[in-house]
Design a protein around this motif. Structure first.
Motif, mmCIF file in Angstrom:
data_model
loop_
_atom_site.group_PDB
_atom_site.id
_atom_site.type_symbol
_atom_site.label_atom_id
_atom_site.label_comp_id
_atom_site.label_asym_id
_atom_site.label_seq_id
_atom_site.Cartn_x
_atom_site.Cartn_y
_atom_site.Cartn_z
ATOM 1 N N ILE A 56 0.638 -1.241 0.479
ATOM 2 C CA ILE A 56 -0.078 -0.127 -0.074
ATOM 3 C C ILE A 56 1.079 0.892 -0.040
ATOM 4 C CG2 ILE A 56 -1.615 0.969 1.165
ATOM 5 C CD1 ILE A 56 -3.181 -1.420 2.186
ATOM 6 N N GLY A 57 2.516 1.279 0.992
ATOM 7 C CA GLY A 57 2.675 2.298 0.892
ATOM 8 C C GLY A 57 3.710 2.872 -0.789
ATOM 9 N N VAL A 58 3.498 1.756 -1.161
ATOM 10 C CA VAL A 58 4.658 1.480 -2.526
ATOM 11 C C VAL A 58 3.713 2.288 -3.462
ATOM 12 C CG1 VAL A 58 5.575 0.173 -4.177
ATOM 13 C CG2 VAL A 58 6.183 -0.478 -1.920
ATOM 14 N N ALA A 59 3.043 1.990 -3.327
ATOM 15 C CA ALA A 59 1.473 2.665 -4.118
ATOM 16 C C ALA A 59 1.333 3.490 -4.122
ATOM 17 C CB ALA A 59 -0.134 1.824 -4.069
ATOM 18 N N ALA A 60 1.340 4.140 -2.947
ATOM 19 C CA ALA A 60 0.766 5.480 -2.662
ATOM 20 C C ALA A 60 1.714 6.257 -3.179
ATOM 21 C CB ALA A 60 0.414 5.928 -0.879
ATOM 22 N N ALA A 61 2.992 5.953 -2.782
ATOM 23 C CA ALA A 61 4.200 6.845 -3.376
ATOM 24 C C ALA A 61 4.140 6.871 -4.923
ATOM 25 C CB ALA A 61 5.362 6.062 -3.162
ATOM 26 N N MET A 62 3.757 5.764 -6.031
ATOM 27 C CA MET A 62 3.886 5.960 -6.651
ATOM 28 C C MET A 62 2.478 6.667 -7.737
ATOM 29 S SD MET A 62 5.227 1.751 -8.540
ATOM 30 C CE MET A 62 6.313 1.065 -7.732
ATOM 31 N N GLY A 63 1.582 6.433 -6.832
ATOM 32 C CA GLY A 63 -0.177 7.138 -7.126
ATOM 33 C C GLY A 63 0.239 8.540 -7.139
ATOM 34 N N VAL A 64 1.268 9.032 -6.672
ATOM 35 C CA VAL A 64 2.054 10.597 -5.913
ATOM 36 C C VAL A 64 2.744 10.566 -7.291
ATOM 37 C CG1 VAL A 64 3.323 12.198 -4.431
ATOM 38 C CG2 VAL A 64 1.481 10.755 -3.100
ATOM 39 N N ALA A 65 3.584 10.018 -7.583
ATOM 40 C CA ALA A 65 4.191 10.676 -8.782
ATOM 41 C C ALA A 65 3.454 10.525 -9.545
ATOM 42 C CB ALA A 65 5.603 9.586 -8.752
ATOM 43 N N LEU A 66 2.839 9.512 -10.067
ATOM 44 C CA LEU A 66 1.823 9.603 -11.018
ATOM 45 C C LEU A 66 0.830 10.574 -10.835
ATOM 46 C CD1 LEU A 66 0.982 7.494 -13.331
ATOM 47 C CD2 LEU A 66 -0.827 6.596 -12.118
ATOM 48 N N GLY A 67 0.510 11.724 -9.943
ATOM 49 C CA GLY A 67 -0.399 12.420 -10.030
ATOM 50 C C GLY A 67 0.819 14.292 -10.577
ATOM 51 N N ILE A 68 2.005 13.676 -10.235
ATOM 52 C CA ILE A 68 2.612 14.748 -9.976
ATOM 53 C C ILE A 68 2.914 14.680 -11.486
ATOM 54 C CG2 ILE A 68 4.894 15.562 -9.790
ATOM 55 C CD1 ILE A 68 2.597 16.650 -7.273
ATOM 56 N N ARG A 69 2.970 13.967 -11.996
ATOM 57 C CA ARG A 69 3.751 13.923 -13.158
ATOM 58 C C ARG A 69 2.095 14.595 -14.596
ATOM 59 N NH1 ARG A 69 5.013 8.553 -16.651
ATOM 60 N NH2 ARG A 69 3.403 8.287 -16.807
ATOM 61 N N GLY A 70 1.162 13.853 -13.574
ATOM 62 C CA GLY A 70 0.273 14.086 -15.262
ATOM 63 C C GLY A 70 -0.269 15.798 -15.467
ATOM 64 N N SER A 71 0.283 16.527 -13.738
ATOM 65 C CA SER A 71 -0.026 17.536 -13.310
ATOM 66 C C SER A 71 -0.018 18.858 -14.339
ATOM 67 C CB SER A 71 0.609 18.244 -12.215
ATOM 68 O OG SER A 71 0.702 19.614 -12.029
ATOM 69 N N GLU A 72 -0.875 19.137 -14.647
ATOM 70 C CA GLU A 72 -0.259 20.548 -15.632
ATOM 71 C C GLU A 72 0.161 21.989 -15.594
ATOM 72 O OE1 GLU A 72 -4.415 20.828 -17.837
ATOM 73 O OE2 GLU A 72 -3.822 18.607 -18.598
ATOM 74 N N ALA A 73 0.425 21.851 -14.304
ATOM 75 C CA ALA A 73 0.955 23.243 -14.026
ATOM 76 C C ALA A 73 2.260 23.702 -13.689
ATOM 77 C CB ALA A 73 1.128 22.379 -11.808
ATOM 78 N N ARG A 74 2.327 25.104 -14.489
ATOM 79 C CA ARG A 74 3.302 25.312 -14.352
ATOM 80 C C ARG A 74 4.597 25.786 -14.011
ATOM 81 N NH1 ARG A 74 1.981 26.803 -20.917
ATOM 82 N NH2 ARG A 74 0.620 24.727 -21.515
ATOM 83 N N SER A 75 4.205 26.276 -12.099
ATOM 84 C CA SER A 75 5.613 26.957 -11.427
ATOM 85 C C SER A 75 4.737 25.841 -10.419
ATOM 86 C CB SER A 75 3.806 28.202 -10.797
ATOM 87 O OG SER A 75 3.149 27.456 -10.074
ATOM 88 N N VAL A 76 5.873 25.622 -9.723
ATOM 89 C CA VAL A 76 6.287 24.889 -8.644
ATOM 90 C C VAL A 76 4.887 24.796 -7.688
ATOM 91 C CG1 VAL A 76 7.840 25.001 -6.822
ATOM 92 C CG2 VAL A 76 8.483 25.139 -8.843
ATOM 93 N N GLU A 77 4.719 26.759 -7.271
ATOM 94 C CA GLU A 77 3.471 26.367 -6.514
ATOM 95 C C GLU A 77 2.269 25.774 -6.574
ATOM 96 O OE1 GLU A 77 3.694 27.383 -2.596
ATOM 97 O OE2 GLU A 77 6.023 26.920 -4.037
ATOM 98 N N ALA A 78 2.115 25.605 -8.167
ATOM 99 C CA ALA A 78 1.029 24.724 -8.478
ATOM 100 C C ALA A 78 1.272 23.453 -8.424
ATOM 101 C CB ALA A 78 1.176 25.263 -9.589
ATOM 102 N N LEU A 79 2.301 23.607 -8.832
ATOM 103 C CA LEU A 79 2.246 21.662 -8.598
ATOM 104 C C LEU A 79 2.449 21.591 -7.298
ATOM 105 C CD1 LEU A 79 3.359 19.539 -10.812
ATOM 106 C CD2 LEU A 79 5.790 19.669 -9.945
#
Ligand code: MRU
Length: 367
Positions: free
Chosen positions: A56-79
């Motif tokens: 579950i911990g590994v999945a949570a970490a990968m979920g966060v990575a996936l979310g950030i990778r897929g984010s359309e944010a263009r600034s660190v604060e938006a990210l």
């Protein structure tokens, strides 16, 4: 997207997305899903497609990575704002396994460190964070594998040279992404020449023992006997059980341990029959912020998982309870096997010594 392959790897990061083995469909079908959106990963954790605290911990970490990778944010604060939404969604999935919160916190800290190391222009910084979080999730996965291997080595020495050992639920490869914690101990012991047979309680209501542990042991050609949960006392009394080894979802500072419902009664019976009861878990499962097991949140799952078995109704329309975990008091635990060493009573001291360093839920912070 689905593909059918033979594998016991529960989760994998790929360029395409997070590939998960759907544990709800085992042992009948080996089906993988590829998730590209963090909300799908959160759903998979909540719905038990992936389960077992370290996995579950590994999945949570990968979920966060996936979310950030897929984010359309263009600034660190938006990210960072997106990070908040992503971690909130993933943090709401399952409350007992502290590895979930530990992994989220690791990812948050990595984000902060990458954001602070701020040379380059804004798009470069955003890109560095995206890449860095993917690497961090993969690093967490690798650490689970390494921890399992160390737990296996340390725990194997505690098991008898021959006879029966009992486990509960599934604390194997499916539950961790490595060789497993409790099942890792058994695997290493067998590889080292212990002549063991594993008694596997079916683990109602979700049947992780019957569906997952029996399947994993069969794949590994480790002898096993599947029993129903109400046979535990009988086999403790008559069945030459030399040890019990189980996993954990959260271990409080005094050694009290939350694990799959049914673990507590096994520990009580083990004490009655003079059988040593061991807990095997990575240090990330130790939560030093909780003084005792009474403070561990216990997940209450749907009553339908009790009144129905795989969609078949087996009870009349009556209230049913489904606490998914119970807490075994530390007095019943002979030792807690971690990748950093074997903790014994008094656990306040031994766990603090092992977990006080970097790597535990307490030292890395949790919500
Ligand atoms: O509800 P589950 O299947 O996630 O519960 C799993 C357990 O209780 C395991 O024993 C525990 O998470 C340890 S897994 C190495």
């Amino acid at each position: 997207m689905e593909k059918t392959v033979a594998s016991v790897e529960p989760i994998e990061w790929t360029e395409e997305g997070v590939v998960m083995l759907d544990q709800r469909r085992l042992p009948g079908e080996v089906v993988h899903h590829t998730y590209k959106d963090y909300r799908e990963v959160a759903g998979a954790i909540r719905d038990m497609e992936i389960r077992g605290a370290p996995a579950i911990g590994v999945a949570a970490a990968m979920g966060v990575a996936l979310g950030i990778r897929g984010s359309e944010a263009r600034s660190v604060e938006a990210l960072r704002a997106d990070l908040g939404k992503i971690t909130e969604a993933i943090g709401k999935t399952r409350p007992t396994a502290v590895d979930l919160f530990w992994a989220i916190e690791r990812m948050r800290r990595r984000f902060d460190a990458l954001a602070a190391a701020g040379n380059g222009n804004e798009p470069e910084r955003v890109e560095r964070i995206r890449r860095g979080l993917v690497e961090e999730a993969q690093q967490i996965h690798q650490e689970r594998r390494d921890a399992d291997a160390a737990i296996g080595r340390l725990g194997a020495a505690l098991l008898p040279p021959s006879g029966r050992v009992m486990t509960q639920c599934n604390a194997g490869a499916l539950a961790t992404g490595g060789i497993g914690t409790a099942l890792g101990v058994i695997r290493v012991a067998v590889a080292e020449g212990h002549k063991l047979e594993v008694l596997v309680p079916e683990t109602r209501p979700y049947l992780q023992g019957a569906r997952l542990t029996a399947w994993e042991l069969q794949q590994e050609k480790i002898p096993l006997v599947l029993i129903t949960d109400n046979m535990v006392g009988h086999f403790m009394k008559t069945g030459n059980v030399g040890a019990v080894v189980v996993g954990a979802d959260r271990i409080a500072g005094n050694g009290d341990t939350a694990n799959k419902i049914g673990t507590y009664q096994i520990a009580v019976l083990a004490r009655e029959h003079g059988v040593p009861f061991y807990v095997a878990a990575p240090i990330s499962t130790v939560d030093l912020t909780l003084a005792s097991g009474e403070q561990i949140p216990i997940e209450q799952r749907s009553a339908e998982e009790v009144t129905h078995i795989r969609g078949l109704k087996i009870a009349p329309d009556v209230p049913a309870a489904h606490p998914a975990f119970d807490v075994t008091p530390h007095q019943l635990i002979a030792a807690i096997i971690t990748e950093r060493g074997v903790a014994r009573a008094p656990y306040e001291e031994s766990l603090r010594r092992l977990a006080g360093e970097k790597g535990s839920a307490a030292s890395e912070g949790k919500p």
